[in-house]
Write an enzyme that holds these catalytic residues in place. Structure first.
Site, PDB file in Angstrom:
ATOM      1  CG  HIS A 152      81.796  34.623 -13.509  1.00  0.00           C
ATOM      2  ND1 HIS A 152      82.772  33.778 -13.038  1.00  0.00           N
ATOM      3  CD2 HIS A 152      81.886  34.578 -14.865  1.00  0.00           C
ATOM      4  CE1 HIS A 152      83.443  33.261 -14.048  1.00  0.00           C
ATOM      5  NE2 HIS A 152      82.932  33.726 -15.174  1.00  0.00           N
ATOM      6  CG  ASN A 203      61.915  74.682 -22.264  1.00  0.00           C
ATOM      7  OD1 ASN A 203      60.923  74.627 -21.525  1.00  0.00           O
ATOM      8  ND2 ASN A 203      61.904  74.295 -23.527  1.00  0.00           N
ATOM      9  N   GLY A 204      64.931  74.852 -18.932  1.00  0.00           N
ATOM     10  CA  GLY A 204      66.296  74.857 -18.411  1.00  0.00           C
ATOM     11  C   GLY A 204      66.299  74.930 -16.895  1.00  0.00           C
ATOM     12  CD  GLU A 233      68.488  50.772 -27.473  1.00  0.00           C
ATOM     13  OE1 GLU A 233      69.227  51.256 -26.600  1.00  0.00           O
ATOM     14  OE2 GLU A 233      67.395  51.272 -27.795  1.00  0.00           O
ATOM     15  NE  ARG A 262      60.341  69.537 -26.131  1.00  0.00           N
ATOM     16  CZ  ARG A 262      61.303  70.028 -26.923  1.00  0.00           C
ATOM     17  NH1 ARG A 262      61.175  69.886 -28.220  1.00  0.00           N
ATOM     18  NH2 ARG A 262      62.340  70.625 -26.438  1.00  0.00           N
ATOM     19  CE  LYS A 318      62.751  61.009 -29.162  1.00  0.00           C
ATOM     20  NZ  LYS A 318      62.941  59.546 -29.274  1.00  0.00           N
ATOM     21  CD1 TRP A 344      59.284  65.380 -17.502  1.00  0.00           C
ATOM     22  CD2 TRP A 344      61.399  66.025 -17.213  1.00  0.00           C
ATOM     23  NE1 TRP A 344      60.016  64.267 -17.189  1.00  0.00           N
ATOM     24  CE2 TRP A 344      61.320  64.629 -16.995  1.00  0.00           C
ATOM     25  CE3 TRP A 344      62.623  66.650 -17.092  1.00  0.00           C
ATOM     26  CZ2 TRP A 344      62.431  63.855 -16.658  1.00  0.00           C
ATOM     27  CZ3 TRP A 344      63.739  65.883 -16.772  1.00  0.00           C
ATOM     28  CH2 TRP A 344      63.633  64.505 -16.547  1.00  0.00           C
ATOM     29  CD  GLU A 349      63.310  53.896 -23.524  1.00  0.00           C
ATOM     30  OE1 GLU A 349      63.275  55.070 -23.153  1.00  0.00           O
ATOM     31  OE2 GLU A 349      64.021  53.525 -24.456  1.00  0.00           O
ATOM     32  CE  LYS A 382      64.628  51.572 -27.299  1.00  0.00           C
ATOM     33  NZ  LYS A 382      65.083  52.752 -26.855  1.00  0.00           N
ATOM     34  CB  CYS A 402      60.096  72.329 -20.417  1.00  0.00           C
ATOM     35  SG  CYS A 402      60.488  71.888 -18.732  1.00  0.00           S
TER      36      CYS A 402
HETATM   37  C1  AGP Z   1      65.961  56.262 -25.711  1.00  0.00           C
HETATM   38  O1  AGP Z   1      64.962  55.252 -25.914  1.00  0.00           O
HETATM   39  C2  AGP Z   1      65.747  56.989 -24.442  1.00  0.00           C
HETATM   40  N1  AGP Z   1      64.560  57.750 -24.575  1.00  0.00           N
HETATM   41  C3  AGP Z   1      66.945  57.777 -23.947  1.00  0.00           C
HETATM   42  O2  AGP Z   1      67.847  56.828 -23.423  1.00  0.00           O
HETATM   43  C4  AGP Z   1      67.734  58.619 -24.979  1.00  0.00           C
HETATM   44  O3  AGP Z   1      68.394  57.766 -25.881  1.00  0.00           O
HETATM   45  C5  AGP Z   1      68.793  59.447 -24.227  1.00  0.00           C
HETATM   46  O4  AGP Z   1      68.120  60.313 -23.350  1.00  0.00           O
HETATM   47  C6  AGP Z   1      69.701  60.249 -25.165  1.00  0.00           C
HETATM   48  O5  AGP Z   1      68.921  61.170 -25.892  1.00  0.00           O
HETATM   49  P1  AGP Z   1      69.603  61.885 -27.167  1.00  0.00           P
HETATM   50  O6  AGP Z   1      69.949  60.795 -28.149  1.00  0.00           O
HETATM   51  O7  AGP Z   1      68.570  62.827 -27.676  1.00  0.00           O
HETATM   52  O8  AGP Z   1      70.847  62.585 -26.668  1.00  0.00           O
END
Ligand code: AGP
Length: 617
Positions: free
Chosen positions: A513, A108-109, A490, A27, A612, A82, A497, A494, A2
């Site tokens: 396997h 937020n939270g 990674e 975000r 984010k 969010w 997501e 990518k 949020c």
């Molecule tokens: C990264 O592409 C993602 N958006 C997500 O996995 C992110 O890396 C993860 O939420 C950790 O976020 P941070 O690095 O801000 O802790």
């Protein structure tokens, strides 16, 4: 995560709120709203959907964003939500009013005991109109405010904070005091922007940096009273506390697209510059220096823990490989959400490295606290200055990626790798595992990376072309061995997501396997192959899948150019020290994910369901 914005001052409040919410859209959110005091009354305008929907609703209510129309609005707060408690809807959007309309809150939270508090307030006659925990906060603050009867909003917020269990950044306005905003902070970021005859509050500096560079990062368990003339900070016991004014080092246009179609592409193009900005200043006179940290104090370390989430976790996996290979110290790399429940083996001889771009990821924060409680020293690698993890770790190394707006992390990941390489090299040299010549050679190799990243960007058309013929794939496998396997993890994230295509990363030797049963005619396999000693084995693994019909793209260094891999396509990256190939190898994978998502018409910078920075567990 949020977003919160608040304003008191000379400008058009509505304009400040809406532009602030727009800067926080990256975000991730599913509804937005504003609340403000006008002619002694609290008004609320909120909508499910994008900030654009909110802007239309504001215009329909007759509010202009023109600066020269003066400012008839007093205190104003805004929010992008969010959804956690309660589905995205107009009713569940923030801000939330108390039943009598006197108190309004954005939050937020998570309020963990909101059910008990709601039950208590219901017995007192309070009626709720939403499913959210935030509405409980609004009603609880009003409960204390009306009971006190002395118009002390800060005291009412403080009393409510004592009852609330959970994490929160709360901003509160009250119709009895149109020139005041009160905020309470626990485990969620709150930054105050200080101006002339105006002051700002937000959950992220991006929302205020257009107006001021002077900010205060609120400490945990603090309550701040904001007027247009100044601020006053106290703790949860009402005692005044000092605060530190800091300068934002980022400039406003950094947070703009700068002519790129997406922030993600802009941020990939920034990788050479930010990698250099992260690494080069720390290499001086053939030595690696971390300001304020003396790794020499850590030679008694006999184990290293790495904790992180998502992309940061993948950077940690690469770091694990490097430190174990160069320093011969055992490293355990764990996703933060698993760490606290894994009964970790930790003591004062354990160093815990915490990696986080945002510095606010709740899973990672909780894991770091657990590691600290078990006696471990903590070293954070963080991108956002003044963030919670940066402040709570024993020491911090900042990456210099600048604001990363796109939800999918690209440049931040590359800078996290840069810091992991510096740490491994420095540690190895201190421990005597590498001599001065090797230490110096590796430094030189690292300093050549930015120009090699540029070379890859200059030939990205090859990736774009490959992706244009593959974007209808329903499932994609990334396979590699050793460092290339961690890189594959990674690459797979990518792709998933931002393109929503299912994908798996797999150790090349493990496929046979079981999972090779999924390989059929046309299955797309992407394979980074950069390690000399594993190349022949990967050649076999590529043959295994291609003979079963797979279409293979290999990502290989120049020195492997003439090897006859049984693949459809090759993408060549510049040669570099084998230990550093993940820094170069990830860029074609990021570009591949980007073009697959663009070809599919996905919202590259704001993928569905994602935020984010994830500040819920
Ligand atoms: C990264 O592409 C993602 N958006 C997500 O996995 C992110 O890396 C993860 O939420 C950790 O976020 P941070 O690095 O801000 O802790």
């Amino acid at each position: 995560m949020c977003g919160i914005v608040g304003y008191l001052g000379k400008r058009n409040t509505m304009r400040v709120l809406l532009s602030g919410l727009t800067s926080l859209e990256y975000r991730g959110y599913d509804s937005a709203g504003v609340s403000f005091i006008k002619d002694g009354k609290i008004n609320v305008i909120k909508r499910k959907g994008k900030v654009e929907e909110l802007k239309k609703a504001v215009a329909e209510e007759g509010y202009t964003l023109e600066e020269d129309k003066g400012n008839s609005i007093k205190a104003g707060i805004g929010h992008t939500r969010w959804a956690t408690h309660g589905a995205p809807s107009d009713e569940n959007s923030h801000p939330h009013l108390s039943m009598n309309g006197k108190i309004c809150v954005v939050h937020n939270g998570i309020i963990e005991n909101y059910v008990e508090l709601r039950r208590f307030l219901s017995k007192k006659g309070y009626v709720f109109v939403s499913e959210t925990d935030t509405e409980v906060a609004a009603q609880l603050i009003e409960y204390y405010y009306s009971r006190r009867g002395d118009n002390d909003l800060r005291a009412a917020v403080r009393a409510a904070s004592q009852d609330i269990i959970g994490s929160y950044a709360l901003c509160v306005i009250c119709d009895d005091m149109p020139d005041v905003i009160v905020c309470a902070k626990k485990d969620n970021p709150v930054v105050i922007g200080l101006g002339e005859d105006e002051n700002f509050v937000a959950s992220d500096v991006l929302a205020v940096m257009e107006y001021t560079k002077d900010v205060v990062y609120l400490e945990d368990n603090s309550i701040v009273t904001i007027t247009r003339d100044g601020i006053e900070v106290c703790d949860f016991f009402g005692e005044k506390v000092d605060y530190k004014v800091e300068k934002i080092k980022w400039d406003a246009d950094t947070a703009q697209k700068g002519g790129y179609k997406h922030f993600m592409m802009k941020e990939m193009y920034e990788e050479p510059k930010v990698f250099e900005a992260t690494v080069a200043p720390r290499i001086k006179n053939n030595d690696i220096i971390f300001d304020g940290i003396d790794l020499g104090d850590m030679t008694d370390i006999n184990k290293i823990n790495v904790i992180a989430c998502g992309t940061a976790y993948h950077a940690g996996c690469i770091g694990k490989f490097l430190i174990e290979k160069m320093c011969r110290i055992p490293v355990v790399c764990t996703v933060a959400s698993e760490f606290c429940y894994s009964d970790p083996i930790i003591d004062e001889k354990t160093l815990t490295i915490v990696i986080s771009q945002s510095g606010e990821t709740l899973d990672t924060r909780q894991a770091m606290r657990e590691a600290k409680s078990l006696g471990s020293r903590t070293l954070a690698i963080v991108n956002v200055i003044g963030s919670t993890i940066a402040r709570e770790a024993d020491s911090v190394i900042y990456t210099a990626a600048g604001p990363e707006i796109s939800v999918a992390s690209t440049k931040a990941y590359v800078t996290q790798l840069g810091v992991m390489y510096l740490l491994a090299m420095k540690f190895a040299h201190i421990l005597g595992k590498i001599d001065d010549d090797e230490y110096k050679r590796l430094q030189g190799e690292l300093l050549e990376i930015p120009s090699k990243l540029k070379t890859i960007l200059d030939k990205q058309i090859e990736i774009q072309r490959f992706a244009s013929s593959k974007f209808n794939a329903e499932s994609i496998f990334f396979i590699g061995r050793g460092l290339d396997y961690y890189l594959s993890m990674e690459a797979s994230l990518k792709l998933k997501e931002i393109s929503y295509i299912h994908s798996e990363s797999y150790p090349g030797g493990e496929l046979k396997h079981g999972t090779i049963a999924l390989i059929e005619e046309g299955t797309l396999v992407v394979s980074p192959i950069t390690q000399q000693e594993l190349c022949a084995k990967m050649e076999s693994n590529i043959k295994e899948v291609s003979t079963r019909g797979a279409s293979v793209l290999v990502i290989i260094p120049e020195k492997f150019r003439d090897i006859g891999f049984s693949c459809e396509s090759k993408f060549i990256i510049p040669d570099c020290d084998e230990l550093m190939t993940p820094i170069l190898g990830v860029l074609p994978c990021q570009l591949f994910a980007y073009y697959m998502a663009v070809n599919k018409g996905c919202d590259v910078d704001k993928p569905r369901n994602l935020a984010k920075s994830v500040t819920v567990e």
